[in-house]
Design an enzyme around this catalytic site. Structure first.
Site, mmCIF file in Angstrom:
data_model
loop_
_atom_site.group_PDB
_atom_site.id
_atom_site.type_symbol
_atom_site.label_atom_id
_atom_site.label_comp_id
_atom_site.label_asym_id
_atom_site.label_seq_id
_atom_site.Cartn_x
_atom_site.Cartn_y
_atom_site.Cartn_z
ATOM 1 N N LYS A 85 59.320 78.476 20.342
ATOM 2 C CA LYS A 85 59.346 77.673 21.555
ATOM 3 C C LYS A 85 59.069 76.201 21.257
ATOM 4 C CE LYS A 85 56.048 77.769 24.765
ATOM 5 N NZ LYS A 85 55.220 78.195 25.917
ATOM 6 N N ASP A 127 60.167 79.471 27.841
ATOM 7 C CA ASP A 127 58.780 79.600 28.255
ATOM 8 C C ASP A 127 58.648 80.803 29.175
ATOM 9 O OD1 ASP A 127 59.835 78.815 30.680
ATOM 10 O OD2 ASP A 127 58.344 77.260 31.049
#
Length: 235
Positions: free
Chosen positions: A129, A147
């Site tokens: 991420k 996310d």
């Protein structure tokens, strides 16, 4: 409808609600990376405050790396998990100095997306991420950050399976979303996850995607069956 057409329809409908985002770099790649580390397990407001205090207290990244770790941790305390984040930030800066001779990520601009992603993920504490956020938001690369909001909306829509988890969802969605839509897809799903497709109670009654949503279709059938059973029990 093909999967690509479905994804385009999802983005179009959500942008009709939330607007079409225009990409522009938020900050330098290294600033983006450090900011992302500070954002882990805390709110945006707290992480922004911590990043502002870090930049105010230390004039250079060299000063950040060479500062006593406790002093750096005290500076970023508002971002939470300050001791571990301070150590991680200094480890990243030390690694950059040793590998590229300075505090910069400019070399990423010359790398293909996959190579740049792997290079970032080789840095201490940088996961998929964080790497995707740096590439997408600082460099405009078609690399999708996943996310909690993007993951939740994506599996509810039936684009990916929930069981794969957030980490593997990066590769799964990267393979599905057309490159030119990746930034817009990311922003649209975040907005939808925050406003409508909430974790505890999704607001399906105001969602523009119910006819495209596997979660809604499945739960509509369950609720309908439950209603029928209640009617039968009452008769």
């Amino acid at each position: 409808m093909s999967l690509e057409a479905r994804i385009r329809e999802i983005v179009n409908r959500l942008e009709a609600c939330y607007g079409v985002p225009k990409w522009q770099p938020r900050m330098s790649p290294l600033d983006e990376l450090i900011s992302c580390i500070l954002s882990q397990h805390t709110s945006d407001a707290n992480s922004f405050r911590a990043f502002g205090k870090l930049k105010e207290r230390f004039p250079t990244w060299e000063a950040v790396e060479k500062a006593p770790t406790k002093e750096l941790a005290d500076t970023i305390r508002s971002g939470g998990l300050a001791d571990s984040k301070a150590a991680r930030i200094q480890a990243v800066l030390r690694t950059l100095r040793e590998k590229v001779g300075g505090y910069t990520l400019d070399l990423l601009q010359q790398m293909p997306d996959d190579e740049a992603r792997r290079w970032l993920m080789a840095l201490p504490g940088v996961g998929p991420k964080t790497a995707a956020i740096v590439l997408c938001f600082a460099l405009g690369r078609p690399v999708i950050p996943v996310d909690t909001h993007v993951f939740r909306v994506a599996w509810r829509l039936g684009l990916i399976e929930k069981r794969i988890g957030e980490a593997k969802a990066h590769d799964a969605l990267q393979a599905l979303v057309p490159p030119e839509l990746i930034y817009r897809f990311h922003v649209a799903l975040i907005e939808h996850g925050r406003r409508v497709c909430k974790a505890s109670r999704p607001r399906c009654e105001v969602c523009p995607l119910t006819d495209l949503c596997a979660y809604y279709q499945e739960n509509s059938v369950l609720m309908s069956n439950l209603g029928e059973k209640r009617k039968d029990a009452a008769s």
